[in-house]
Design a protein around this motif. Structure first.
Motif, short mmCIF file in Angstrom:
data_model
loop_
_atom_site.label_atom_id
_atom_site.label_comp_id
_atom_site.label_asym_id
_atom_site.label_seq_id
_atom_site.Cartn_x
_atom_site.Cartn_y
_atom_site.Cartn_z
N UNK A 70 0.83 -1.21 0.00
CA UNK A 70 0.00 0.00 0.00
C UNK A 70 0.86 1.25 0.00
N UNK A 71 1.96 1.24 0.75
CA UNK A 71 2.89 2.39 0.74
C UNK A 71 3.46 2.62 -0.65
N UNK A 72 3.86 1.54 -1.31
CA UNK A 72 4.40 1.64 -2.66
C UNK A 72 3.33 2.18 -3.60
N UNK A 73 2.13 1.64 -3.49
CA UNK A 73 1.01 2.08 -4.32
C UNK A 73 0.75 3.57 -4.14
N UNK A 74 0.70 4.02 -2.91
CA UNK A 74 0.43 5.43 -2.63
C UNK A 74 1.48 6.34 -3.26
N UNK A 75 2.74 5.96 -3.14
CA UNK A 75 3.83 6.78 -3.68
C UNK A 75 3.78 6.82 -5.21
N UNK A 76 3.54 5.68 -5.83
CA UNK A 76 3.48 5.63 -7.30
C UNK A 76 2.26 6.39 -7.80
#
Length: 91
Positions: free
Chosen positions: A24-30
């Motif tokens: 989810x952190x990766x998704x948010x940043x991308x």
């Protein structure tokens, strides 16, 4: 890194720049970078590709949440990419 898609490369950079981010952190940043929503059906298969290529390690934070961490091989491909880019762009 030449066999990675641009999206996979972006995921790799995000993971390298964070301390064991969740999916989810990766998704948010991308999503912030692309300024559009990234669905799970696109995100997780691409994360799995990075894990399968051993550029990223996947672990468990808890029963429902995985984390991702850059491996030495992942750092190597980022460095190779930067060297390749540097020959064309000298900043």
């Amino acid at each position: 890194m030449n066999d990675l898609t641009g999206f996979q490369r972006d995921l790799l950079y995000v993971i390298a720049g964070a301390d064991q981010p969740s999916g989810q952190d990766v998704k948010d940043e991308v999503e912030r970078y692309y300024e559009s929503e990234i669905n799970h059906g696109r995100l997780y298969p691409n994360l799995d590709t990075l894990v399968n290529k051993e550029f990223v390690k996947k672990g468990q934070l808890d029963r429902r949440t995985n984390y991702y961490a850059i491996t030495d091989a992942g750092e190597d491909v980022i460095q190779e990419r930067r060297e390749w880019e540097h020959q064309y762009i000298d900043m």
